[in-house]
Design an enzyme around this catalytic site. Structure first.
Site: not given
Ligand SMILES: CO[C@H](O)c1c[n+]2c([nH]1)[C@H](O)[C@@H](O)[C@H](O)[C@H]2CO
Length: 453
Positions: A84, A128, A173, A298, A300, A358
């Site tokens: 991706r 992005h 996002e 995505n 985390y 992600e």
């Molecule tokens: C709160 O986390 C978000 O879902 C998020 C985390 N992240 C992201 N979105 C972005 O899509 C990436 O470009 C970042 O590098 C990556 C790591 O920070």
């Protein structure tokens, strides 16, 4: 070497489960103005003193623009069957609209062809976060014209790469684009406006719908929307905390998915934004109904939520879970949240196809020693989250793939290069690549569980 994830279901849904890695243009490419490219808002933002930690910029980043063939070889070594990436809009349309820069199209066509030669499925993210500076000058995402700009840009790429790329994502996002760029101001273009924020969000939803329609007209069949999702859990059973949790859930998780799937905004949005929330007619809301062919999730971490009237505009704040492990971003490590959010999607939106687009973690990795980098915390993070994905699969979630964030240590927006998410280490001086233990773990997991975690 750590054990790969738990046993795999015998009836994995599909042979073409995608095991990928993810990146984005501004974070890895470098050479932002090469070969006729125009500047983006991140080129300007990062080169504005005080905006990015240590004054870091994406001027070189991972030098992927020049080393892309090396990185495709790395992906082959990792055994991924998908990649991706995002396209830098300003490489394709330097002024944002109008004149097409053929050299920009050629770069991405060469990358895609090299991926396909290696049997790696490209997943192309149209946007992005790196809006052409020329469009920001004309109002950016706050402009009523922005959905048309985006649909025209998307059409250029559909026509150039639609015969090679099967998986497309319109926006990465929209919540972060909106909240980071227009409400909190920590991301480009760095605005802080309660009134501008819902207007930008609405235009992003219109842009997604317009790009989806443009793709359909070009015969593109698999167009998704990537969203950051963060399950919200009340800190206590009190009515205040439960109410605050619902507001934060609407604000982060439902603000964009409800319109595209249900044709309406969450009711909480008007309470959150008050008089700053625009009036939308039924036809305007219905025009937002543009269900993607898949959701890119995505994931985390989660949030444990407490009511807090001082935390505006939501009136809720995240409560740090001190007893649990956290990443270098100070995000709690909570694999069950991935299972929970996948099941939430299944129940709320009718079990649509999903890719985890992600998932990963930044840790303060040890330095490489004798050609190895032992990032044990990241190995543990990947293993526990693959298990969490497996639990969702076993409960019928239509999970089609998993993309680790990120292939490479790269430019982490306002944190610059201080936060590293890569499966592959990138030397800060000569940008030499070194596959970390987490990359080796991921390779072994793919070999052993290729049909799905
Ligand atoms: C709160 O986390 C978000 O879902 C998020 C985390 N992240 C992201 N979105 C972005 O899509 C990436 O470009 C970042 O590098 C990556 C790591 O920070």
């Amino acid at each position: 070497m750590s054990k790969p994830p738990t046993e795999i279901r015998s009836d994995s849904p599909s042979r073409d489960f995608l095991w990928g890695a993810a990146t984005s243009a501004y974070q890895i490419e470098g050479s932002p103005l090469a070969d006729g490219a125009g500047p983006s808002i991140w080129h300007r933002f990062a080169n504005t003193p005080g905006r990015v930690l240590n004054g870091d910029t994406g001027d070189i980043a991972c030098d992927h623009y020049r080393r892309w063939h090396e990185d495709v070889a790395l992906m082959a070594a990792l055994g991924v069957n998908a990649y991706r990436f995002s396209v830098a809009w300003a490489r394709i349309l330097p002024e944002g609209t109008g004149r097409v820069n053929q050299a920009g199209l050629d770069f991405y066509r060469c990358l895609v062809d090299a991926l396909l030669e290696q049997g790696i499925e490209p997943m192309l993210t149209l946007y992005h976060w790196d809006l052409p500076e020329a469009l920001d000058t004309r109002g950016g995402w706050a402009s009523d014209a922005s959905p048309g700009w985006f649909a025209d840009y998307a059409q250029v790429l559909y026509r150039a790469l639609g015969d090679r790329v099967r998986l497309w994502i319109t926006l990465n996002e929209p919540w972060v684009i909106t909240a980071g760029g227009y409400l909190y101001g920590d991301l480009a273009p760095g605005h802080r406006s309660l009134h501008e924020t819902p207007i930008v969000a609405h235009n992003l939803l219109r842009a997604h719908a317009a790009a989806l329609a443009s793709g359909r007209a070009e015969g593109i069949e698999r167009i998704g929307l990537a969203v950051n999702l963060e399950p919200q859990y009340p800190a206590s059973p009190s009515a205040e905390d439960i109410g605050a949790t619902a507001h934060r859930d609407a604000f982060i998780n439902r603000w964009f998915l409800d319109p595209v799937f249900l044709g309406r905004y969450p009711a909480e949005m008007e309470t959150i934004f008050g008089s700053a929330w625009p009036r939308h007619s039924p036809s305007e809301l219905d025009a937002l109904r543009a269900p993607p062919d898949f959701i890119g999730v995505n994931y985390y971490s989660r949030s444990v939520v407490r009511a807090d009237p001082t935390e505006q505009p939501v009136g809720a704040r995240r409560v740090r879970q001190d007893a649990r492990p956290h990443t270098a971003m100070d995000w709690e490590v909570y694999p069950q949240g991935l299972t929970d959010i996948l099941l939430w999607i299944q129940g709320r939106y009718g079990n649509p196809p999903v890719y985890i687009t992600e998932n990963g973690a930044a840790f303060d990795d040890p330095p490489p020693v004798a050609g190895r980098l032992h990032d044990r915390q990241r190995v543990a993070y990947l293993r526990t989250h693959l298990r969490a994905a497996s639990r969702a699969l076993r409960r019928g979630v239509d999970l089609r793939g998993y993309f680790a964030w990120s292939l490479l240590d790269n430019f982490e927006w306002s944190y610059g290069y201080a936060k590293r998410f890569g499966l592959v280490h990138v030397d800060p001086v000569d940008r030499q690549r070194l596959i970390k233990d987490s990359g080796r773990f991921y390779r072994d997991a793919i070999r052993r569980y290729g049909r799905g975690p």
